[in-house]
Every structure is written in structure tokens, then in C-alpha cells.
Enzyme design. Structure first.
Site, PDB file in Angstrom:
ATOM      1  CG  LEU A  35       5.701 -18.176  69.567  1.00  0.00           C
ATOM      2  CD1 LEU A  35       7.099 -18.738  69.347  1.00  0.00           C
ATOM      3  CD2 LEU A  35       5.400 -17.101  68.532  1.00  0.00           C
ATOM      4  CB  ILE A 106      15.884 -16.481  63.336  1.00  0.00           C
ATOM      5  CG1 ILE A 106      17.118 -16.367  62.432  1.00  0.00           C
ATOM      6  CG2 ILE A 106      16.176 -15.832  64.699  1.00  0.00           C
ATOM      7  CD1 ILE A 106      18.385 -16.980  63.018  1.00  0.00           C
ATOM      8  CB  SER A 303     -16.437 -40.046  78.595  1.00  0.00           C
ATOM      9  OG  SER A 303     -16.024 -41.377  78.394  1.00  0.00           O
ATOM     10  CD  GLU A 330      -6.945 -33.605  75.185  1.00  0.00           C
ATOM     11  OE1 GLU A 330      -7.331 -34.738  75.516  1.00  0.00           O
ATOM     12  OE2 GLU A 330      -5.859 -33.404  74.566  1.00  0.00           O
TER      13      GLU A 330
END
Length: 592
Positions: A35, A106, A303, A330
Site C-alpha cells: 500500500l 474499511i 554530503s 527517502e
């Protein structure tokens, strides 16, 4: 699929799998079983369309202007990945993204009142979405839904969520309950539902002629649209031959001719570089040579060293930009990259610290399952990041990523291997790749070879005679293994060092090549500042880390875990004493 395919639903080797799998059916764009992934992929699809449209569309020649549609449910909107992706979609004003939200209250555990009572409409409006509502999605009169879709299409500066109230299992005895979420209705209830909808209760796998005729008419209409688009493409190519040839190359999924000639090269005399720094140079060379490449970082541009020197940010007012500011998202970043890869014409990359692959892992796994060429640039790859400590040191992440089928993990030892890693990864057109890159500077090795990265592993420090021992190492530990081999030479123990930047590619080599690298009877010792899990297939003795890391300066951290040239040499002497000349040949396969 055919009716026979439908009858084989969820059966072995059937194209009608339990959850959508894009490699089984052309009509399935992305694998969306978990999901939240589908709606997040849709953000990537919409972003890809917007970018390619901004790059290729010309006055009077608007080739790429499609709407992206997604259908989601309550569970999708509870998953964090959808919040990440949809927040960014609102910021980017992806107005051609339309999501139909099946709001039936639901989930598997029951009514959403037990866990999901937020105001979804207000949440999405706060993201910058337009939210429309349809009160009754159960009626056969779909005019209200059609009206909402048309209203959504008219809003070009905001994505749209159309909230449609429905009853799950409408018409069944257990309608409106979790009992119809994933469980069979049972034959008696199936028959009563058929009867309620005017169907023959005893007849199975029957499509009414009116339905078949309707979908046949849709196919004919869409075939006409496809033909018209082909005509537009032909006219575009005639008017803009350079851009037309470029677009056609991308549609075919080919890389530009000679792109690899632009990859930078280094010598042993060149300045030592962190592989994240050399990655930045190689990435920019690839981006300049391959305009398909787009991507960005999850708020770690400096970075990760992923700034694109010759492009600009993709923003709502600059959709031709090739650099995406994903923010601290991320998981959403990886799912959006999957959507961009699925759209075609683009090779997306996403960047963060290697340890934070844990946040993105759900979508990264689907990159591999979906056969999407996504490049994951992941820096700060070991205890070499030092003082940030065990919360940031990715001890188990390399083993985790290597365990995923069709995921290629590269951990280059120096700048030349970084070039070779990009070259190999860009050739893997149906696979994602991970670049695990160092924070600390690494010397450019005398015998490193960019081209040999394609083999996965090779002898980077050859002995001058048949070796007594072989070290196999990756990344920052290769130069330490070479230093240990030099110490052993002073004690009369001859040692080869194998650099294995990509275990996955080495696994694919034939036995003959593996026997060239690992010679018969020679003990092998693996050296990697990470979990030793997996190294047993090539090494008789594994030097690694089986605990969490430590917060300490880099030299102290390596000393703490025994990953110094002195300790490695001492361990190697013990292995040589016990196994020298009679080690089992691990690469000699057992046919079974």
C-alpha cells in the site's frame, strides 16, 4: 489477459497474479501490492511527463501532455510513503496528476474509526492539492465521477484528489465490513450478488455482450488516438530533426552512442578522493553525456555530492530542470524514482546515506521486482563515517541489499572503480543499482581497472608467484587489505588481493573466470567493514563487523573492530597456518 488467464487467477505461472506485476502484463505500469506505492509511483509518472513535456514540446507540437491517473484506498493514504510523495507533488504543482480515492472506511482490521480519523481532505489541501468529493460511488450513474474528473483536468496548477464515498463489497451480504476485503464471498453470496445485478446466478466467467462491445469501441478509439500521436511524432521529427531523433532514442530505450568515452579516469599519482567525491565527478560526466539522467538527493546534496553542474532544479516554474529536491523523504524519493523509470525516457537517481536505505527499502525492493533502472547513490557507507556513530553506520545494509534479487550493489575501492561502477550500472537496463560510497578519502590504486568492474571482482594486487593466501575486499577495505598483503610479504607469505566492487556481477561470471580469481587450494579471507553475512560463499574466513558500530574518529573505529593492516595480517597468518595449500575450492560448483 484472456478469459482463460482470468480463470488462472493467482495460480502458478499465471499472468493474473495476486497483486499487479508489470513484468507480466503490458497494461500494468508498476508493481503496487504494498500500500502507498502506487499513488507514490503516480507522482513520479506525473513528474516524468511534466519534465519530458518541458524538454521536448514546441509551439504547435505538443507531444507529451498526458494526465496521470491513480486509484487508491484508505490504507494507501495511511502509509507514510504516500504522505512523502504527495507532499512533494503539491509543492511541485503537478496539475496533471489525478487520484481517485476509494473512501470506504474499511481496512483489514475493520472500520477506519479504530485507527484513521484524521481529516484527509484538509491534509491534502494543506499539501497544495485540490480535493473534490463524490458522495455516492456505488450508483451505476457515473456522471458525478466524470464531472469531477473533468473539473480536475481543468485545474493545471494543483494535483487533484477525488474523494469518492463507496461501500466495500457493495451488494454482498458482508458489504461494508472487513469480511469482504480479501476473503472469498462464498458461492451462495456470489450467486445473490449476481442476481442483484441482473446476472444469471448460475453462470460463471461470462462477460455480457454490451460490455465486450463497449470495451471494443474504447480500443478502436484509443487505436485511433495512438495513430494520431504517431502522426504528430512524424511531423515533429520533420520540423525538429535533432530533438526528434533524441526523443526516438529515448523511446527505444537506447543510450547515446559513445557516452562511456566521457567517463573520467585517474592514475595512482592523482590525489586521493572519497568515492562520494569521485562519484560526483562521474555522475556529472554521465549527466552531460546522457540527457535521460535526472534525479536528486533526500536533503543531502552536499554530503552525497550529487549537485548537477550543468542543469538546474526541477520546480513548478522550471520543469525542464534535471535536479530534484526530494526533501527529507527517502521512501517517497525511491517510489517517485520508480514512477519516473516506469514512464520511460528517463534514468532517475536518488541519493541519501547508505544507512537510510532502511527508510527507502520498500520502494527499492520494488525497483528490482519492477525491473526499473534506478540509480541509488548512497554515501557514508561504513564505520568510516566516524563520529556520527552506530545510528548512522550501516553495518547490515550491504548484506540486506545484496540479498534482493535483481539489485546490483557496487562498493568501489577508488575513483576508477567508481567510473567502472557507473558504466556497468548504466548498462543494466532492467535493474536498479546501489553505489555504496565512502566519506573518507581513498587512494587511487595502481592496478584498479574500471573495465574489470563489469566482472564484479578481479585481482587488483597480484602476487609475483602462486599465492599462499588471497584477500577479497570491497570499497575502503581494499587498500587496507593491500597494506596487510605487503606486511605478509615481509614474512614470506605471498598474497593476492581481489577487489570485488559488485558481488552480484561476480556471482554471474562463469566458473572458469572465478577459478582464475580464486586459485585452487588457496585460503581466501574476506575483509569488509560491514556484516560478514554472505561472504562464506567465497571466503574461508571472514573479517567484518557483527555488532553495531561505534562513535569514534575513523582510525579508532577501524582499530576497535580489528580492521587494521596489522590485525588483518596476524589473522591471515593463523589462517595460512591452518589451511595453507589445502583449502577447499569454494568456487568449484557441486552439480545437484
Amino acid at each position: 489477459p484472456t478469459m482463460d488467464d482470468v480463470k488462472q487467477f493467482r495460480q502458478l505461472n499465471s499472468v493474473t497474479a495476486g497483486h499487479p506485476e508489470n513484468h507480466l502484463l503490458d497494461a500494468v505500469e508498476v508493481p503496487t501490492g504494498p500500500l502507498g506505492q502506487g499513488i507514490s509511483n503516480a507522482v513520479g509518472l506525473a513528474a516524468a511527463s511534466a519534465h519530458l513535456g518541458a524538454v521536448f514540446n514546441k509551439d504547435g507540437h505538443e507531444l507529451i501532455n498526458n494526465f496521470t491517473y491513480a486509484i487508491c484506498g484508505d490504507g494507501c493514504l495511511q502509509e507514510g510513503v504516500s504522505a512523502e510523495a504527495c507532499s512533494l507533488a503539491g509543492h511541485l504543482k503537478l496539475g496533471r496528476l489525478i487520484v481517485l480515492y476509494d473512501d470506504n472506511n474499511i481496512t483489514i482490521d475493520g472500520d477506519t474509526s479504530i485507527s484513521f480519523t484524521e481529516d484527509v481532505k484538509m491534509r491534502y489541501e494543506s499539501y497544495g492539492w485540490q480535493v473534490l468529493e463524490v458522495a455516492d460511488g456505488n450508483t451505476t450513474d457515473v456522471s458525478e465521477i466524470v464531472k469531477a474528473v473533468e473539473e480536475a483536468k481543468a485545474c493545471t496548477d494543483k494535483p487533484t484528489l477525488i474523494r469518492i464515498k463507496t461501500v466495500i463489497g457493495f451488494g454482498a451480504a458482508k458489504a461494508g465490513t472487513a469480511g469482504v476485503h480479501g476473503a472469498p464471498l462464498g458461492w451462495d453470496d456470489i450467486k445473490s450478488v449476481r442476481k442483484a445485478f441482473g446476472m444469471d446466478p448460475e453462470e460463471s466467467f461470462k462477460i455480457d455482450d454490451s460490455v465486450s462491445e463497449y470495451f471494443a469501441s474504447l480500443k478502436a478509439a484509443n487505436d485511433k488516438l495512438a495513430s494520431e500521436w504517431d502522426g504528430k511524432l512524424a511531423a515533429y521529427k520533420e520540423a525538429f530533426p535533432t530533438e526528434g531523433a533524441e526523443l526516438e532514442r529515448r523511446i527505444k530505450g537506447e543510450l547515446p552512442e559513445g557516452w562511456a568515452d566521457h567517463l573520467p579516469k585517474w592514475t595512482a599519482a592523482d590525489k586521493a578522493l572519497a568515492t562520494r567525491a569521485s562519484s560526483g565527478k562521474v555522475l556529472n560526466a554521465c549527466v552531460d553525456a546522457i540527457p535521460d539522467i535526472v534525479g536528486g538527493s533526500a536533503d543531502l546534496t552536499g554530503s552525497n555530492v550529487t549537485k548537477l553542474e550543468n542543469s538546474h532544479d526541477f520546480q513548478a516554474n522550471a520543469q525542464d530542470g534535471r535536479y530534484f529536491r526530494f526533501g527529507v523523504r527517502e521512501h517517497g524519493m525511491a517510489a517517485i524514482c520508480n514512477g519516473m523509470a516506469a514512464y520511460g525516457g528517463l534514468i532517475p537517481f536518488g541519493a541519501t546515506f547508505l544507512n537510510f536505505a532502511g527508510y527507502a527499502l520498500g520502494a527499492m525492493r520494488l525497483s528490482a521486482l519492477g525491473e526499473f533502472q534506478v540509480l541509488y547513490i548512497m554515501t557514508h557507507d561504513s564505520i568510516g563515517l566516524g563520529e556520527d556513530g552506530p545510528t548512522h553506520q550501516p553495518i547490515g545494509m550491504l548484506a540486506t541489499l545484496r540479498s534482493i534479487p535483481n539489485m546490483y550493489v557496487f562498493r568501489p575501492a577508488d575513483a576508477n572503480e567508481v567510473s567502472g561502477s557507473y558504466k556497468a550500472a548504466l548498462g543494466l537496463r532492467k535493474s536498479p543499482s546501489v553505489f555504496a560510497l565512502s566519506r573518507q578519502n581513498l587512494a587511487n590504486l595502481e592496478h584498479s581497472d574500471a573495465d574489470k568492474v563489469a566482472k564484479g571482482g578481479y585481482v587488483v594486487f597480484p602476487a609475483d608467484k602462486t599465492p599462499d593466501l588471497t584477500f577479497v575486499a570491497t570499497g575502503s577495505e581494499v587498500e587496507i587489505a593491500i597494506a596487510a598483503a605487503q606486511l605478509l610479504a615481509a614474512d614470506g607469505i605471498t598474497t593476492n588481493v581481489v577487489s570485488m566492487p559488485c558481488v552480484d556481477l561476480f556471482d554471474e561470471q562463469d566458473t572458469a573466470y572465478k577459478k582464475e580469481v580464486f586459485q585452487e587450494g588457496v585460503p581466501v579471507i574476506s575483509v569488509e567493514a560491514a556484516s560478514p553475512l554472505g561472504w562464506h560463499k567465497y571466503a574461508h574466513f571472514q573479517l567484518g563487523i557483527s555488532t553495531f558500530g561505534v562513535s569514534a574518529p575513523i582510525d579508532d573505529a577501524y582499530k576497535h573492530f580489528g580492521l587494521t593492516k596489522e590485525n588483518i595480517a596476524e589473522k591471515a597468518k593463523l589462517v595460512h597456518k591452518k589451511l595453507g595449500g589445502k583449502a577447499t575450492w569454494l568456487v568449484d560448483p557441486i552439480d545437484a
